[in-house]
Design an enzyme around this catalytic site. Structure first.
Site, PDB file in Angstrom:
ATOM      1  N   LYS A   1       0.832  -1.209   0.000  1.00 53.44           N
ATOM      2  CA  LYS A   1       0.000   0.000   0.000  1.00 53.44           C
ATOM      3  C   LYS A   1       0.865   1.257   0.000  1.00 53.44           C
ATOM      4  CE  LYS A   1      -1.679   1.733   3.893  1.00 53.44           C
ATOM      5  NZ  LYS A   1      -1.825   3.165   4.228  1.00 53.44           N
TER       6      LYS A   1
ATOM      7  N   VAL B   1       2.678  18.677   7.151  1.00 53.13           N
ATOM      8  CA  VAL B   1       3.080  18.738   5.743  1.00 53.13           C
ATOM      9  C   VAL B   1       4.013  19.918   5.490  1.00 53.13           C
ATOM     10  CG1 VAL B   1       0.979  17.592   5.008  1.00 53.13           C
ATOM     11  CG2 VAL B   1       1.042  20.092   5.107  1.00 53.13           C
ATOM     12  N   ASP B   2       4.551  20.487   6.564  1.00 53.48           N
ATOM     13  CA  ASP B   2       5.375  21.690   6.378  1.00 53.48           C
ATOM     14  C   ASP B   2       6.633  21.414   5.570  1.00 53.48           C
ATOM     15  OD1 ASP B   2       6.261  20.149   8.531  1.00 53.48           O
ATOM     16  OD2 ASP B   2       7.194  21.854   9.548  1.00 53.48           O
TER      17      ASP B   2
ATOM     18  N   ILE C   1       8.901   7.840  16.663  1.00 53.16           N
ATOM     19  CA  ILE C   1       8.388   8.470  15.447  1.00 53.16           C
ATOM     20  C   ILE C   1       7.102   9.244  15.701  1.00 53.16           C
ATOM     21  CG2 ILE C   1       7.730   8.097  13.040  1.00 53.16           C
ATOM     22  CD1 ILE C   1      10.614   7.320  13.640  1.00 53.16           C
TER      23      ILE C   1
ATOM     24  N   ARG D   1      -8.179  -0.658   5.228  1.00 52.35           N
ATOM     25  CA  ARG D   1      -7.370   0.356   4.568  1.00 52.35           C
ATOM     26  C   ARG D   1      -6.002  -0.190   4.188  1.00 52.35           C
ATOM     27  NH1 ARG D   1      -5.844   4.429   8.126  1.00 52.35           N
ATOM     28  NH2 ARG D   1      -4.749   5.242   6.326  1.00 52.35           N
TER      29      ARG D   1
END
Length: 444
Positions: free
Chosen positions: A22, A151-152, A354, A424
């Site tokens: 995926k 998402v910077d 993380i 998913r």
């Protein structure tokens, strides 16, 4: 909403095929935005996230053709993807789909909130759209609640390449007549950030250098595909990637790599149940850190050319671990290894470096009888003689997998709610487990 009922206490035995990855397929599908020519992908897994990505691309004007390698009797709901093909049916285990994407008529470079909210990987359309069309409007992503994944770094990199970027009303707006090559140093190792910037740089003018790049095999798989499309990328798999921009890319055919996290999940399930399995269509090359820990736990692991065998002892040894970016122990396998430590001899110390919220599965494991203490980003797991079945609730994709493993070990019945998380990321999970002898029923 579907649930999974597991009657535990059965050792997994037998052979199953591993699906395409995926986390490799999603960026690969986005790469098709970079060219006017058709791009074909094989070994694409049958997953809800894949269906969502194809819907997203179709509403942008991409023609989607999907040949599903499935047995219709196993379907859990088929639907047409706008632009062709069909979405999310549960396929025969290991039979990947073939997907062809034609973005020649791309006319709507927008990723709306309705499609992005369930899948963080949708941010991967940002770089290709700006590079190919000169503009993009992408909703800020949603997805699993396992901590901040900003998402910077994507925005910083595109800005360094000359894009004008504004974030307003929950959307990232980016414009550029043509991106320019740049030297980009990411403040943190980010897989999707590396992939987004690498794709954007393929059509930029001049050379782009990405430093502190993610080294994951999925990044290498994307680079291999892009190079087959005419890109000039070197260094993928290391922490410095160089991309020489080209005026245009062309079509290609690419096979999606095996899913190393699915592979690891079934290895952990076999280990926890004291089983013996052979997983085909996969490779141990991406799993050194995990296999080392499984061997430390007492398992026998043998690598073949395109398969992995595991034989578990009657009782595992507790094994401590610390997650870190590839090639270290993957955060996406932390929950599954916590599950096998719950029934191992001794106490394991698990440090998650993380994501800050990635111990939510621990509370549910405790409901099954596990002995787990949490202190910040560290979990102390002391093995117990046995787990007992109970009703539990999945909180994210990999947490769901840990509950499945615990349910396979537990005495009695375990019912896992909110398994849409599993759908998913795991193709035909209940069918594959059944093929290994597990007693698993999907309740609708």
């Amino acid at each position: 909403m579907d649930k999974l009922q597991i009657s535990g206490g059965v050792a997994l035995r037998g052979e199953i095929a591993i699906s395409g990855a995926k986390n490799a397929a999603l960026p690969l599908l986005c790469a098709a935005l970079l060219t006017r020519e058709p791009v074909t992908f094989t070994n694409v897994p049958h997953l809800n996230d894949i269906g969502t990505m194809l819907k997203l691309l179709a509403q942008m004007g991409v023609k989607v053709t999907r040949e599903a390698a499935h047995d219709a009797t196993h379907g859990n709901g088929m639907g047409k993807v706008p632009g062709g093909g069909s979405e999310a049916v549960q396929g025969k285990q290991g039979a990947g789909d073939t997907v062809t994407l034609d973005a020649s008529a791309l006319d709507n470079p927008v990723a709306p909130y309705e499609l992005v909210k369930t899948m963080r990987a949708a941010i991967l359309v940002l770089g290709p759209l700006v590079a190919r069309t000169g503009e993009a409007k992408v909703s800020l992503p949603g997805g699993c609640a396992i901590g901040a994944r900003p998402v910077d770094q994507h925005i910083k990199g595109l800005a360094a390449m000359g894009a004008e970027i504004a974030v307003e009303h929950g959307y990232v707006h980016a414009k550029a007549s043509r991106l320019k090559g740049a030297r980009i140093f990411t403040d943190m190792v980010t897989v999707t950030g590396t992939e987004n910037l690498m794709m954007a740089a393929c059509l930029a003018e001049g050379e782009t250098v990405i430093e502190n790049a993610a080294r994951e095999p999925e990044v290498v798989d994307l680079a291999t595909c892009l190079n087959a499309m005419g890109a000039r990328i070197s260094g993928a798999g290391g922490d410095v990637i160089r991309i020489q921009g080209v005026p245009a890319l062309h079509g290609a055919t690419h096979r999606v790599m095996p899913d190393r996290i699915e592979t690891g999940t079934y290895l952990c399930a076999a280990a926890a149940t004291g089983g013996e399995v052979r997983l085909t269509g996969t490779s141990s090359a991406y799993l050194d850190a995990l296999i080392d820990k499984l061997m430390d736990s007492g398992c026998e692991v043998a690598a073949e050319r395109d398969a992995i065998r595991l034989k578990a002892p009657a009782r595992l040894n507790a094994v401590s671990l610390r997650t870190a970016p590839y090639p270290a122990f993957p955060t996406d396998m932390q929950a599954q290894f916590m599950a096998i430590n719950t029934v191992a001899d001794g106490t394991a110390v698990i440090r998650e470096t993380i994501f800050e919220n990635r111990f939510m599965h621990a509370v549910e494991l405790i409901r099954l009888g596990a002995d787990i203490k949490i202190d910040g980003n560290t979990a102390f797991v002391t093995g117990v003689a046995r787990l007992e079945g109970a009703n539990v609730m999945a909180t994210d994709l990999r947490a769901s997998a840990s509950l499945v493993i615990a349910g396979l070990v537990a005495q009695g019945d375990t019912v896992i709610e909110r398994i849409y998380h599993l759908d998913r990321g795991y193709e035909a999970l209940d069918q594959k487990l059944t093929a290994l002898g597990a007693r698993v029923v999907r309740l609708t």
